[in-house]
Design an enzyme around this catalytic site. Structure first.
Site, PDB file in Angstrom:
ATOM      1  N   ARG A  63       1.277  -8.488  14.095  1.00  0.00           N
ATOM      2  CA  ARG A  63       0.449  -7.669  13.197  1.00  0.00           C
ATOM      3  C   ARG A  63      -0.404  -8.555  12.289  1.00  0.00           C
ATOM      4  O   ARG A  63      -1.601  -8.309  12.105  1.00  0.00           O
ATOM      5  CB  ARG A  63       1.333  -6.769  12.334  1.00  0.00           C
ATOM      6  CG  ARG A  63       1.889  -5.587  13.112  1.00  0.00           C
ATOM      7  CD  ARG A  63       3.114  -5.033  12.449  1.00  0.00           C
ATOM      8  NE  ARG A  63       2.840  -4.341  11.218  1.00  0.00           N
ATOM      9  CZ  ARG A  63       3.780  -4.065  10.311  1.00  0.00           C
ATOM     10  NH1 ARG A  63       5.027  -4.441  10.521  1.00  0.00           N
ATOM     11  NH2 ARG A  63       3.466  -3.400   9.234  1.00  0.00           N
ATOM     12  N   ARG A 101      11.622   0.020  10.370  1.00  0.00           N
ATOM     13  CA  ARG A 101      10.513   0.416  11.226  1.00  0.00           C
ATOM     14  C   ARG A 101      10.504  -0.426  12.494  1.00  0.00           C
ATOM     15  O   ARG A 101      10.815  -1.610  12.453  1.00  0.00           O
ATOM     16  CB  ARG A 101       9.187   0.225  10.472  1.00  0.00           C
ATOM     17  CG  ARG A 101       8.779   1.445   9.707  1.00  0.00           C
ATOM     18  CD  ARG A 101       7.576   1.248   8.832  1.00  0.00           C
ATOM     19  NE  ARG A 101       6.433   0.578   9.413  1.00  0.00           N
ATOM     20  CZ  ARG A 101       5.272   0.426   8.783  1.00  0.00           C
ATOM     21  NH1 ARG A 101       5.123   0.934   7.565  1.00  0.00           N
ATOM     22  NH2 ARG A 101       4.277  -0.206   9.338  1.00  0.00           N
ATOM     23  N   LYS A 122       0.835  -1.215   0.000  1.00  0.00           N
ATOM     24  CA  LYS A 122       0.000   0.000   0.000  1.00  0.00           C
ATOM     25  C   LYS A 122       0.867   1.262   0.000  1.00  0.00           C
ATOM     26  O   LYS A 122       0.642   2.200  -0.764  1.00  0.00           O
ATOM     27  CB  LYS A 122      -0.928   0.025   1.234  1.00  0.00           C
ATOM     28  CG  LYS A 122      -1.806  -1.210   1.371  1.00  0.00           C
ATOM     29  CD  LYS A 122      -2.698  -1.162   2.597  1.00  0.00           C
ATOM     30  CE  LYS A 122      -1.960  -1.074   3.915  1.00  0.00           C
ATOM     31  NZ  LYS A 122      -1.129  -2.283   4.207  1.00  0.00           N
ATOM     32  N   ARG A 165      12.230  -4.864   4.625  1.00  0.00           N
ATOM     33  CA  ARG A 165      11.874  -3.472   4.307  1.00  0.00           C
ATOM     34  C   ARG A 165      12.777  -2.484   5.038  1.00  0.00           C
ATOM     35  O   ARG A 165      13.108  -2.650   6.205  1.00  0.00           O
ATOM     36  CB  ARG A 165      10.423  -3.193   4.693  1.00  0.00           C
ATOM     37  CG  ARG A 165      10.066  -1.706   4.538  1.00  0.00           C
ATOM     38  CD  ARG A 165       8.604  -1.440   4.612  1.00  0.00           C
ATOM     39  NE  ARG A 165       8.022  -1.856   5.862  1.00  0.00           N
ATOM     40  CZ  ARG A 165       6.718  -1.834   6.123  1.00  0.00           C
ATOM     41  NH1 ARG A 165       5.877  -1.435   5.187  1.00  0.00           N
ATOM     42  NH2 ARG A 165       6.256  -2.223   7.282  1.00  0.00           N
ATOM     43  N   ARG A 213      -9.705   0.277   8.861  1.00  0.00           N
ATOM     44  CA  ARG A 213      -9.085  -1.000   9.239  1.00  0.00           C
ATOM     45  C   ARG A 213     -10.065  -1.914   9.933  1.00  0.00           C
ATOM     46  O   ARG A 213      -9.726  -3.020  10.289  1.00  0.00           O
ATOM     47  CB  ARG A 213      -7.927  -0.750  10.201  1.00  0.00           C
ATOM     48  CG  ARG A 213      -6.739  -0.087   9.585  1.00  0.00           C
ATOM     49  CD  ARG A 213      -5.956  -1.083   8.737  1.00  0.00           C
ATOM     50  NE  ARG A 213      -4.700  -1.449   9.323  1.00  0.00           N
ATOM     51  CZ  ARG A 213      -3.553  -0.805   9.113  1.00  0.00           C
ATOM     52  NH1 ARG A 213      -3.509   0.250   8.342  1.00  0.00           N
ATOM     53  NH2 ARG A 213      -2.449  -1.237   9.651  1.00  0.00           N
TER      54      ARG A 213
HETATM   55  P1  AP5 Z   1       4.923  -1.443   1.673  1.00  0.00           P
HETATM   56  O1  AP5 Z   1       4.501  -0.694   0.470  1.00  0.00           O
HETATM   57  O2  AP5 Z   1       5.690  -0.732   2.722  1.00  0.00           O
HETATM   58  O3  AP5 Z   1       3.666  -2.235   2.301  1.00  0.00           O
HETATM   59  P2  AP5 Z   1       2.417  -1.687   3.104  1.00  0.00           P
HETATM   60  O4  AP5 Z   1       1.219  -2.405   2.604  1.00  0.00           O
HETATM   61  O5  AP5 Z   1       2.374  -0.203   3.089  1.00  0.00           O
HETATM   62  O6  AP5 Z   1       2.801  -2.236   4.531  1.00  0.00           O
HETATM   63  P3  AP5 Z   1       2.712  -1.540   5.943  1.00  0.00           P
HETATM   64  O7  AP5 Z   1       3.476  -2.432   6.881  1.00  0.00           O
HETATM   65  O8  AP5 Z   1       3.122  -0.104   5.911  1.00  0.00           O
HETATM   66  O9  AP5 Z   1       1.207  -1.653   6.230  1.00  0.00           O
HETATM   67  P4  AP5 Z   1       0.572  -1.644   7.575  1.00  0.00           P
HETATM   68  O10 AP5 Z   1      -0.836  -1.639   7.158  1.00  0.00           O
HETATM   69  O11 AP5 Z   1       0.946  -2.708   8.541  1.00  0.00           O
HETATM   70  O12 AP5 Z   1       1.200  -0.355   8.286  1.00  0.00           O
HETATM   71  P5  AP5 Z   1       0.639   1.087   8.515  1.00  0.00           P
HETATM   72  O13 AP5 Z   1       1.770   2.004   8.346  1.00  0.00           O
HETATM   73  O14 AP5 Z   1      -0.615   1.344   7.789  1.00  0.00           O
HETATM   74  O15 AP5 Z   1       5.776  -2.707   1.130  1.00  0.00           O
HETATM   75  C1  AP5 Z   1       6.341  -3.644   2.035  1.00  0.00           C
HETATM   76  C2  AP5 Z   1       7.692  -4.113   1.458  1.00  0.00           C
HETATM   77  O16 AP5 Z   1       7.440  -4.840   0.256  1.00  0.00           O
HETATM   78  C3  AP5 Z   1       8.654  -2.966   1.084  1.00  0.00           C
HETATM   79  O17 AP5 Z   1       9.969  -3.354   1.394  1.00  0.00           O
HETATM   80  C4  AP5 Z   1       8.467  -2.813  -0.441  1.00  0.00           C
HETATM   81  O18 AP5 Z   1       9.657  -2.343  -1.083  1.00  0.00           O
HETATM   82  C5  AP5 Z   1       8.127  -4.252  -0.859  1.00  0.00           C
HETATM   83  N1  AP5 Z   1       7.224  -4.329  -2.000  1.00  0.00           N
HETATM   84  C6  AP5 Z   1       6.139  -3.531  -2.235  1.00  0.00           C
HETATM   85  N2  AP5 Z   1       5.527  -3.914  -3.375  1.00  0.00           N
HETATM   86  C7  AP5 Z   1       6.253  -4.980  -3.859  1.00  0.00           C
HETATM   87  C8  AP5 Z   1       6.113  -5.818  -5.026  1.00  0.00           C
HETATM   88  N3  AP5 Z   1       5.100  -5.655  -5.912  1.00  0.00           N
HETATM   89  N4  AP5 Z   1       7.020  -6.812  -5.209  1.00  0.00           N
HETATM   90  C9  AP5 Z   1       8.044  -7.014  -4.306  1.00  0.00           C
HETATM   91  N5  AP5 Z   1       8.232  -6.233  -3.205  1.00  0.00           N
HETATM   92  C10 AP5 Z   1       7.329  -5.227  -2.978  1.00  0.00           C
HETATM   93  O19 AP5 Z   1       0.223   1.004  10.068  1.00  0.00           O
HETATM   94  C11 AP5 Z   1       1.196   0.837  11.073  1.00  0.00           C
HETATM   95  C12 AP5 Z   1       0.468   0.686  12.409  1.00  0.00           C
HETATM   96  O20 AP5 Z   1      -0.265   1.890  12.691  1.00  0.00           O
HETATM   97  C13 AP5 Z   1      -0.582  -0.423  12.467  1.00  0.00           C
HETATM   98  O21 AP5 Z   1       0.003  -1.687  12.777  1.00  0.00           O
HETATM   99  C14 AP5 Z   1      -1.484   0.093  13.584  1.00  0.00           C
HETATM  100  O22 AP5 Z   1      -0.897  -0.132  14.843  1.00  0.00           O
HETATM  101  C15 AP5 Z   1      -1.505   1.582  13.323  1.00  0.00           C
HETATM  102  N6  AP5 Z   1      -2.602   1.987  12.427  1.00  0.00           N
HETATM  103  C16 AP5 Z   1      -2.500   2.487  11.166  1.00  0.00           C
HETATM  104  N7  AP5 Z   1      -3.705   2.751  10.659  1.00  0.00           N
HETATM  105  C17 AP5 Z   1      -4.610   2.410  11.599  1.00  0.00           C
HETATM  106  C18 AP5 Z   1      -6.037   2.432  11.657  1.00  0.00           C
HETATM  107  N8  AP5 Z   1      -6.788   2.860  10.616  1.00  0.00           N
HETATM  108  N9  AP5 Z   1      -6.631   1.994  12.800  1.00  0.00           N
HETATM  109  C19 AP5 Z   1      -5.904   1.590  13.850  1.00  0.00           C
HETATM  110  N10 AP5 Z   1      -4.554   1.517  13.855  1.00  0.00           N
HETATM  111  C20 AP5 Z   1      -3.909   1.932  12.740  1.00  0.00           C
END
Ligand code: AP5
Length: 231
Positions: A172, A161, A14, A128, A89
């Site tokens: 997670r 991270r 994402k 990552r 979420r």
């Molecule tokens: P990346 O693009 O970073 O993946 P992502 O889907 O963004 O993963 P996140 O870990 O950021 O998602 P998340 O939902 O856990 O975290 P968030 O920040 O929202 O890609 C991952 C890796 O894969 C990278 O190394 C990239 O280079 C590689 N990659 C990408 N595409 C690829 C491809 N096609 N092929 C090969 N490699 C590829 O949330 C963090 C925390 O915040 C949550 O755990 C929670 O505690 C809190 N939080 C956030 N939003 C909420 C909410 N709405 N409600 C409650 N808590 C929340």
């Protein structure tokens, strides 16, 4: 107004795709995870509270998350819409978003789900790196930086991270995947869901997302934009 929701498990891509879509579609990228990480970095009250949940791999309570998101959507740059990354979420957040957008005479146009198998999610999160200055995303195998340890775009140091430690990755995935499935079901029931195979290379996933966005949008102007830049 155009509101696009990007769905996917942790590590699905994402945060990689959302800035590209934002650029191509001319919409701001609003990521609750980025907002929380900025708050943690600032040491604000929200950041201190959110960190307790993030470091355990749990969702931050809706009482904190929803206000933060709605405040962000009230900023002028989101007046004509946004790409939402990481929100909603859970079902309560999905309902709150629908109500908040209805108050603006708007609605979610399309929900794009990036599907990636769990074993691949673990591989991606373990490898990552993000840049300290702006959170640009890298991967030690699929997307390494040109110079080891430095961001290609702003030359800031690359860091891991806090929630990408192996035990937090497992937590997670264990705690968040069932809520994700409910949100996916929510948008499927409303005919708004488009699912994309996220195992393909980044450029192919981008093209598929843009094509799906163009096909699923509810607003004519945005549909035309999406098709016109569909890669
Ligand atoms: P990346 O693009 O970073 O993946 P992502 O889907 O963004 O993963 P996140 O870990 O950021 O998602 P998340 O939902 O856990 O975290 P968030 O920040 O929202 O890609 C991952 C890796 O894969 C990278 O190394 C990239 O280079 C590689 N990659 C990408 N595409 C690829 C491809 N096609 N092929 C090969 N490699 C590829 O949330 C963090 C925390 O915040 C949550 O755990 C929670 O505690 C809190 N939080 C956030 N939003 C909420 C909410 N709405 N409600 C409650 N808590 C929340």
């Amino acid at each position: 107004m155009t509101f696009l929701v990007l769905l996917g498990a942790p590590g699905a891509g994402k945060g990689t795709q959302a800035p590209i879509l934002a650029d191509r579609l001319g919409l701001p990228h609003v990521a609750t995870g980025d907002l929380f990480r900025a708050a943690v970095h600032e040491g604000s009250a929200i950041g201190i509270e959110a960190r307790r949940y993030m470091e355990r791999g749990h969702l931050v309570p809706d009482s904190i998350t929803v206000k933060m998101l709605l405040d962000r959507l009230a900023q002028p740059d989101a007046a004509s819409g946004a790409i939402l990354d990481g929100f909603p979420r859970n079902l309560a957040q999905a309902d709150i978003l629908a109500t908040a957008l209805a108050d603006r005479d708007s609605a979610v146009d399309v929900a794009l789900e990036i599907e990636v198998p769990e074993a691949e999610l673990v591989r991606r999160l373990s490898g990552r790196w993000i840049c300290r200055a702006n959170g640009h995303v890298y991967n030690e195998t699929s997307h390494p930086p040109r110079v080891a340890g430095r961001c290609d775009l702003d030359d800031s140091p690359l860091i891991q991270r806090e929630d990408d430690r192996s035990e937090t990755i497992a937590a997670r995935l264990a705690t968040q995947l069932s809520a994700l499935r409910e949100v996916v079901g929510y948008y499927r029931e409303r005919g708004l869901l488009r699912s994309i195979d996220g195992r393909r290379p980044v450029v192919e996933v981008t093209a598929a997302l843009l094509a799906a966005a163009g096909g699923g949008a509810g607003t004519g102007a945005w549909s035309a934009d999406a098709r016109g830049t569909g890669g």
